[in-house]
Design an enzyme around this catalytic site. Sequence first.
Site, short mmCIF file in Angstrom:
data_model
loop_
_atom_site.label_atom_id
_atom_site.label_comp_id
_atom_site.label_asym_id
_atom_site.label_seq_id
_atom_site.Cartn_x
_atom_site.Cartn_y
_atom_site.Cartn_z
N ASN A 62 4.60 -4.75 -0.70
CA ASN A 62 4.48 -4.42 0.73
C ASN A 62 4.52 -5.73 1.50
O ASN A 62 3.55 -6.49 1.48
CB ASN A 62 3.16 -3.67 0.96
CG ASN A 62 2.89 -3.42 2.44
OD1 ASN A 62 3.74 -3.67 3.29
ND2 ASN A 62 1.70 -2.91 2.74
N TRP A 63 5.64 -5.98 2.15
CA TRP A 63 5.81 -7.28 2.82
C TRP A 63 5.10 -7.33 4.18
O TRP A 63 5.09 -8.38 4.82
CB TRP A 63 7.29 -7.58 3.00
CG TRP A 63 8.04 -7.78 1.71
CD1 TRP A 63 7.55 -7.67 0.43
CD2 TRP A 63 9.43 -8.15 1.58
NE1 TRP A 63 8.55 -7.95 -0.48
CE2 TRP A 63 9.71 -8.24 0.20
CE3 TRP A 63 10.45 -8.40 2.49
CZ2 TRP A 63 10.98 -8.57 -0.28
CZ3 TRP A 63 11.72 -8.72 2.02
CH2 TRP A 63 11.97 -8.82 0.64
N LYS A 64 4.55 -6.18 4.61
CA LYS A 64 3.83 -6.13 5.89
C LYS A 64 4.67 -6.75 7.00
O LYS A 64 5.89 -6.61 6.99
CB LYS A 64 2.44 -6.77 5.75
CG LYS A 64 1.66 -6.15 4.58
CD LYS A 64 0.21 -6.51 4.56
CE LYS A 64 -0.46 -5.83 3.36
NZ LYS A 64 -1.91 -6.01 3.32
N HIS A 124 -1.16 3.52 5.09
CA HIS A 124 -1.80 2.24 4.74
C HIS A 124 -3.01 2.04 5.65
O HIS A 124 -3.00 2.41 6.83
CB HIS A 124 -0.80 1.10 4.91
CG HIS A 124 -1.30 -0.17 4.31
ND1 HIS A 124 -2.24 -0.97 4.94
CD2 HIS A 124 -1.03 -0.76 3.12
CE1 HIS A 124 -2.50 -2.01 4.16
NE2 HIS A 124 -1.79 -1.91 3.04
N GLU A 169 -4.05 -0.42 7.17
CA GLU A 169 -3.77 -1.16 8.41
C GLU A 169 -3.14 -0.24 9.46
O GLU A 169 -3.39 -0.40 10.66
CB GLU A 169 -2.86 -2.36 8.08
CG GLU A 169 -3.63 -3.42 7.31
CD GLU A 169 -2.80 -4.26 6.35
OE1 GLU A 169 -1.56 -4.23 6.42
OE2 GLU A 169 -3.41 -4.95 5.51
N GLU A 190 -6.21 1.64 -2.52
CA GLU A 190 -6.42 0.29 -2.00
C GLU A 190 -7.76 0.23 -1.27
O GLU A 190 -7.84 0.62 -0.09
CB GLU A 190 -5.31 -0.07 -1.01
CG GLU A 190 -3.91 -0.02 -1.58
CD GLU A 190 -2.95 -0.89 -0.78
OE1 GLU A 190 -2.25 -1.68 -1.41
OE2 GLU A 190 -2.91 -0.78 0.45
N GLY A 235 -6.35 -8.50 0.88
CA GLY A 235 -6.22 -9.85 1.44
C GLY A 235 -7.49 -10.67 1.38
O GLY A 235 -7.59 -11.70 2.05
N SER A 271 -5.53 -7.49 -3.33
CA SER A 271 -5.69 -8.79 -3.99
C SER A 271 -5.18 -8.80 -5.43
O SER A 271 -5.77 -9.45 -6.29
CB SER A 271 -7.15 -9.27 -3.91
OG SER A 271 -7.53 -9.46 -2.56
N GLY A 296 0.49 -7.00 -1.79
CA GLY A 296 0.74 -7.56 -0.46
C GLY A 296 1.14 -9.02 -0.56
O GLY A 296 2.29 -9.35 -0.86
N GLY A 297 0.20 -9.91 -0.33
CA GLY A 297 0.49 -11.34 -0.25
C GLY A 297 1.32 -11.89 -1.40
O GLY A 297 2.27 -12.66 -1.19
P1 13P Z 1 -2.96 -7.95 -0.70
O1 13P Z 1 -2.25 -7.88 -2.03
O2 13P Z 1 -2.46 -9.07 0.16
O3 13P Z 1 -4.44 -7.90 -0.85
O4 13P Z 1 -2.54 -6.62 0.11
C1 13P Z 1 -2.64 -5.39 -0.52
C2 13P Z 1 -1.99 -4.38 0.32
O5 13P Z 1 -2.45 -4.06 1.40
C3 13P Z 1 -0.73 -3.79 -0.17
O6 13P Z 1 -0.37 -2.69 0.58
#
Ligand code: 13P
Length: 257
Positions: A12-14, A101, A103, A173, A179, A219, A240-241
Site C-alpha cells: 500500500n503506497w498510500k 483502511h 486512514e 491492521e 507506521g 509495521s 506500508g512503508g
Molecule cells: P506500515 O507498514 O507503514 O506500518 O503501514 C501498514 C499499512 O497501513 C498498510 O496498509
Amino acid sequence: MSGSRTPMVAGNWKMFTTSGEGAVLIDHVQDVVSDVWDRVDVVVCPPFTGLKAASTIIELDHLRLGLGAQDVHWEEEGAYTGAIAPRMLVDLRCNYCIVGHSERREYFGETDETVNLKVHALHRHGITPIVCCGESLALYEAGKTEEFVRGQIRAGLAGLTAEQASALIVAYEPIWAIGTGHTPTPEKANDVARMIRATVGAMYGPPAAQAARVLYGGSVKPENASMFFGEPDIDGALVGGAALKADAFSDIVHAAS
Ligand code: 13P
C-alpha cells in the site's frame, strides 16, 4: 501460513510517489521478486494518479504483478467530485482495491456501511476487495480487539455470495501498529486472524473460511515478516512503508514464498 492458500504480499503506497516515481519502483520490484511469481501473489497499490503508468508497465512487460487501487466509490457514476468509480479501475486493469483502511476511516469518514457498499460494487465489476479491519490502541488495551474486529467483519462483509466470500482478502491492521514500529506478537495477530476466519465461516460456511485469505498489516518489515508468516492463519501481509523500498519489499515477499 497454510499450504492450501496462495500467500499474498500487497504494497500500500498510500500518498507517496508520482506516477514516474511509481514506474521506477515497479521496475525495481519486478527485478527482485520475479523468481517467486509462481509462489506468492504480489500486488502493488499506487495512488490513483499512478495506476495508469503502473498498468501500462505491467501489461507491456508481461509482469505477474497484481494492481490495486487504495479506494473506490460505490456508485456507477455521478456528481461525486473527486471520486473514482469501479469501472474506471476496471479500465486501468486493476485486479484489487483496498477498502476500509483505518486512514480512510479516520480522515475521510469511511464506515462499515460504506465499506460494505464498496465491497459489493467491486464484486459487481470483478475487482477483488482487500478489506481492512483493526482496532485502536484504546480498544486493544481494553481487551476489546476481537469483539470490535468481529463487528467490522460482520457489517463490512454482509450479503456476499459464498463464492465471493471464498475470494475474500481481509487485512488485519491494528491501528496502533501502523507506521509505529510496534506490532502485536505473531501469536496475538494469529488469534485475531483465526477469529476473522471463524467469523467468515459462520457467515458463509467452512469452505469460504478455508479459502479466504487473511493478511497481517502494521509495521511489517524484513526483520519480522517471517514470524508473522509462520502463523497458520496469516496468509501474507499488507505492507506500508517497507513497500516503498524495493529491496525491503522483496525481502518480505521472499519470506512469504
Ligand atoms: P506500515 O507498514 O507503514 O506500518 O503501514 C501498514 C499499512 O497501513 C498498510 O496498509
